[in-house]
Design a protein around this motif. Structure first.
Motif, PDB file in Angstrom:
ATOM      1  N   ALA A   1       0.851  -1.188   0.000  1.00  0.00           N
ATOM      2  CA  ALA A   1       0.000   0.000   0.000  1.00  0.00           C
ATOM      3  C   ALA A   1       0.884   1.234   0.000  1.00  0.00           C
ATOM      4  O   ALA A   1       2.075   1.169   0.298  1.00  0.00           O
ATOM      5  CB  ALA A   1      -0.905   0.005   1.231  1.00  0.00           C
TER       6      ALA A   1
ATOM      7  N   ALA B   1       0.426   5.786   0.653  1.00  0.00           N
ATOM      8  CA  ALA B   1      -0.467   6.880   1.036  1.00  0.00           C
ATOM      9  C   ALA B   1       0.344   8.155   1.177  1.00  0.00           C
ATOM     10  O   ALA B   1       1.548   8.113   1.424  1.00  0.00           O
ATOM     11  CB  ALA B   1      -1.183   6.549   2.347  1.00  0.00           C
TER      12      ALA B   1
ATOM     13  N   THR C   1      -6.103  -4.784   6.829  1.00  0.00           N
ATOM     14  CA  THR C   1      -6.555  -4.289   5.535  1.00  0.00           C
ATOM     15  C   THR C   1      -8.086  -4.326   5.469  1.00  0.00           C
ATOM     16  O   THR C   1      -8.756  -4.870   6.366  1.00  0.00           O
ATOM     17  CB  THR C   1      -5.992  -5.150   4.398  1.00  0.00           C
TER      18      THR C   1
ATOM     19  N   CYS D   1      -6.285   4.363  10.989  1.00  0.00           N
ATOM     20  CA  CYS D   1      -6.754   3.803   9.727  1.00  0.00           C
ATOM     21  C   CYS D   1      -6.524   4.842   8.631  1.00  0.00           C
ATOM     22  O   CYS D   1      -7.030   5.972   8.709  1.00  0.00           O
ATOM     23  CB  CYS D   1      -8.229   3.442   9.824  1.00  0.00           C
ATOM     24  N   ILE D   2      -5.729   4.482   7.631  1.00  0.00           N
ATOM     25  CA  ILE D   2      -5.384   5.392   6.540  1.00  0.00           C
ATOM     26  C   ILE D   2      -5.758   4.726   5.221  1.00  0.00           C
ATOM     27  O   ILE D   2      -5.254   3.648   4.899  1.00  0.00           O
ATOM     28  CB  ILE D   2      -3.877   5.717   6.535  1.00  0.00           C
ATOM     29  N   LYS D   3      -6.689   5.330   4.484  1.00  0.00           N
ATOM     30  CA  LYS D   3      -7.140   4.790   3.201  1.00  0.00           C
ATOM     31  C   LYS D   3      -7.575   3.333   3.311  1.00  0.00           C
ATOM     32  O   LYS D   3      -7.170   2.473   2.531  1.00  0.00           O
ATOM     33  CB  LYS D   3      -6.045   4.949   2.136  1.00  0.00           C
ATOM     34  N   GLY D   4      -8.357   3.034   4.345  1.00  0.00           N
ATOM     35  CA  GLY D   4      -8.954   1.714   4.476  1.00  0.00           C
ATOM     36  C   GLY D   4      -8.108   0.675   5.172  1.00  0.00           C
ATOM     37  O   GLY D   4      -8.514  -0.474   5.275  1.00  0.00           O
ATOM     38  N   ARG D   5      -6.911   1.042   5.657  1.00  0.00           N
ATOM     39  CA  ARG D   5      -6.098   0.058   6.357  1.00  0.00           C
ATOM     40  C   ARG D   5      -5.260   0.752   7.428  1.00  0.00           C
ATOM     41  O   ARG D   5      -5.015   1.959   7.345  1.00  0.00           O
ATOM     42  CB  ARG D   5      -5.173  -0.695   5.402  1.00  0.00           C
TER      43      ARG D   5
END
Length: 308
Positions: free
Chosen positions: A22, A24, A237, A258-262
């Motif tokens: 991932a 971000a 995740t 939690c950053i961008k869904g994970r």
């Protein structure tokens, strides 16, 4: 360039599955931070190459899918295989998350205990592995939880639960000098092994109100059904969250945001804080806590089931 701040760049090289990669971009107190996570599917040679390749090119690196150190009491033990991964790193600090576990995770447990959403005092807690989360172990006991330490159960497949820090330290002192010289893959899931499920001593999961600790251990060994349970972990995740929801888990607490869904691993967040501290690290527990407060880094509490 004016007064604008140059973006910080953090990369985490993990022995874990590349399927969990991932990236971000965050902005914290006006500072942009680019985060990347790259899994090497258990390939130590590839991991070492990547770590050496990025040395001096990023502000901080995280080491995921393994620990550099484990703790029990005042003793620290170094994993020989993990230490080899960073033996040729000379410019960029490499963080395995142990410093943040000893600061942030203590703070999270204390805050949960002071609140009303998560009943810590008197709850039966399964901490799947305590030697890599000694701060969480101490904080749970301080908060009045009835804790079962699963280090021998899930790390070594020995059906012997531990119930005190004294017992944990005794076993760690006995076994750590040997275990830390063995291949990490013997007792920790990495690469494709992180995707495989093996039911191991499910009674400890079912008898507990709260399951805490390393998510790869939880995911690998948990039963398919955990109705009403509370999970305290991180590195989750969107797919993991859905799996927990289907299992009937009521509340998911991730100790990192939690950053961008994970939620990223503690190694990533520790590297982030060191980068924000001008790339000087590792830091003291007090310094990590100061930075956590300054940048408003919060844990995440999510109701997967119906909120009562």
């Amino acid at each position: 360039m004016g007064e604008s701040k140059q973006a910080k760049h953090i990369i985490s090289i993990s022995l874990g599955s590349s399927k969990r990669d991932a990236s971000a971009v965050l902005e914290l107190a006006g500072q942009k931070v680019h985060i990347e996570r790259r899994g090497t599917d258990g390939d130590f040679h590839k991991a070492r190459q990547l770590i050496e390749q990025w040395d001096g090119k990023v502000d901080a690196m995280g080491l995921g899918g393994t620990d550099l150190y484990v703790y029990a009491g005042k003793e620290r033990y170094t994993f020989r295989e993990s230490a080899r991964l960073i033996a040729n790193v000379h410019h960029t600090p490499v963080l395995d998350g142990s410093g943040l576990k000893n600061s942030l995770e203590r703070k999270v447990i204390h805050e949960l205990a002071e609140g009303h959403e998560i009943p810590i005092k008197g709850s039966k807690v399964l901490l799947v592995c305590a030697v890599d989360r000694f701060g969480m172990a101490e904080a749970l006991l301080d908060a009045g939880a009835q804790v079962t330490f699963g280090d021998l159960i899930f790390g070594l497949n020995i059906n012997k639960p531990l119930y005190s820090l004294k017992a944990l330290a005794w076993w760690a002192k006995l076994l750590a000098p040997v275990v830390t010289k063995l291949p990490v893959s013997w007792f920790y899931p990495m690469g494709q092994e992180q995707e495989k499920r093996v039911l191991r001593y499910p009674e400890y999961f079912r008898e507990s109100d709260i399951i805490a600790g390393d998510f790869h251990y939880i995911k690998k060994f948990m039963p398919d059904s955990l109705p009403g349970k509370i999970i305290i972990t991180n590195t989750v995740t969107a797919a993991d969250r859905e799996m927990l929801r289907k299992a009937g888990v009521k509340i998911l607490v991730t100790t990192t945001p939690c950053i961008k869904g994970r939620s990223f691993g503690t190694n990533v967040m520790e590297a982030l804080l060191v980068a924000l501290h001008d790339g000087k690290g590792p830091l003291s527990a007090a310094e990590y806590l100061r930075l956590i407060e300054h940048y408003h880094i919060k844990s995440s509490v999510e109701y997967l089931g119906t909120k009562e």
